[in-house]
Design an enzyme around this catalytic site. Sequence first.
Site, mmCIF file in Angstrom:
data_model
loop_
_atom_site.group_PDB
_atom_site.id
_atom_site.type_symbol
_atom_site.label_atom_id
_atom_site.label_comp_id
_atom_site.label_asym_id
_atom_site.label_seq_id
_atom_site.Cartn_x
_atom_site.Cartn_y
_atom_site.Cartn_z
ATOM 1 N N HIS A 1 0.857 -1.201 0.000
ATOM 2 C CA HIS A 1 0.000 0.000 0.000
ATOM 3 C C HIS A 1 0.881 1.234 0.000
ATOM 4 C CE1 HIS A 1 -3.150 2.831 1.088
ATOM 5 N NE2 HIS A 1 -3.983 1.902 0.660
ATOM 6 N N ASP B 1 -7.879 -5.480 0.114
ATOM 7 C CA ASP B 1 -8.380 -6.394 -0.913
ATOM 8 C C ASP B 1 -7.949 -7.841 -0.715
ATOM 9 O OD1 ASP B 1 -9.780 -4.540 -2.489
ATOM 10 O OD2 ASP B 1 -7.896 -3.766 -3.261
#
Length: 444
Positions: free
Chosen positions: A321, A378
């Site tokens: 991320h 996710d």
Amino acid sequence: MRDGHRRPPTDKGISMNKTATLTIDGKSYELPVVIGTENEVGIDISQLRSMTGCITLDDSYANTGSCQSAVTFIDGEKGILRYRGYPIEELAEKSNFVEVAYLLIFGELPNTKQLAEFRSLLMEHEFIHEDLRNHFEGFPPSAHPMAILSAMMNAMGCYQPDLLQPAEDTHFVDAAARIMSKVRTIAAASYKKSIGYPMMYPRPDLPYVPNFLHMMFSKPNAPYEPSPEVVAALNLLLIMHADHEQNCSTSTVRMVGSSLANLYASVAAGICALWGRLHGGANQAVVQMLLGIQQSGEDLKSYVAKVKDKKSNIRLMGFGHRVYKNFDPRSRIIKGACDKVLAQLGIRDPLLDIAKQLEEIALSDPYFLERKLYPNVDFYSGIILRAIGIPVDMFPVMFAIGRMPGWIAHWREVHLSPNPRIYRPRQIYIGSPMRHYTPMEQRQ
Ligand code: ACO
């Protein structure tokens, strides 16, 4: 403005007592320092070019604050996520998606009357114009639901020309409720279209999430009643996705909105930005990756070795991320929910075992530790979506439904800014220097 819907707070808690000194060619310049309510520090370079003739260069904006925002706070080093100040963990445990949407859009948790009024607006707007249903006929059955969703969102704007520039608060509240409500009607209709089933009308007696599940899974001859566990799981996922400050799709919505494009056009652009595999398309890519591993029976350590090999061009989807460099709190919450939801539904999904083993291997590998790569939102969300029965290519659409209140809140913030300006980054030009036009016969 309808009774009681407040304007979100803007420009709170900012102080500018400090300055930073920048020296270029021996000349020093004082730049204001902006401090946020959580003590994040930004150097205000808005006058840099006029002062020095220079601009800043920050490929992919990793170090650029594009705005001041009062919607969501993230501390990527500590794994903190808060919507309007409220920790994501508390909202996950105590709230529901419609309440969180209200919080994001209007800035405060609603009281009983405000929530009832917002829910009734969502119910009022759950149908799509009958002519709009014909638009679905124009898409081939193979069309990706994200393409349909984006196109339909823009088309929807054509049916409410009075709402195209919702400068008035009444119009904004209406447009926000319309979009929040109809996005699930369009999403479910695009699924029905893709499998050749009749589209189901929404049911005004059902709350937001069960109504969506009804439109997805009911058939004219077989109504679907979701279990409370499925409703709770979907509420949780939608809350997890509801906002995430200046991510790629939200920045897109703000960028498009800054040109004074209407809310429909702006969120349609946001849907397109979200679709990519590096962003909201990652939930689909994760499950496809896990299915690929399951079907091939590939050894997990050798898969991780491939991921680390830059020549393979393969990434461990659902990992890494831009902002989180410790852990993603959403991933922890969703992973915790996976076991519970699957147990409640009596499902044993081998993909969950593969995902957990992959995580374990990755998190004990220096490649991932050195680069601070952890599971993101996710990595586990697709396991829950599968358990609910959502088809894989609808996963990014579920993300879009969840992200809608965040996009709406950010679009609003851009429009409420005391100094609204079009978003327009600069560049360092690295192309050809000036040259003269060559007639065709002289070209090589
Ligand atoms: N698998 C393997 N290596 C990775 C991964 C990954 N998932 N993510 C990053 N890396 C590596 C990069 O190759 C790079 O290595 P290097 O320093 O040796 O060149 C290093 O880690 C830094 O990666 P960047 O690409 O510079 O990180 P960036 O912040 O630009 O990208 C992103 C973040 C897009 C999320 C990236 O981690 C990624 O591609 N992850 C997989 C896709 C994904 O899960 N996306 C969903 C993100 S969450 C969301 O949007 C909802």
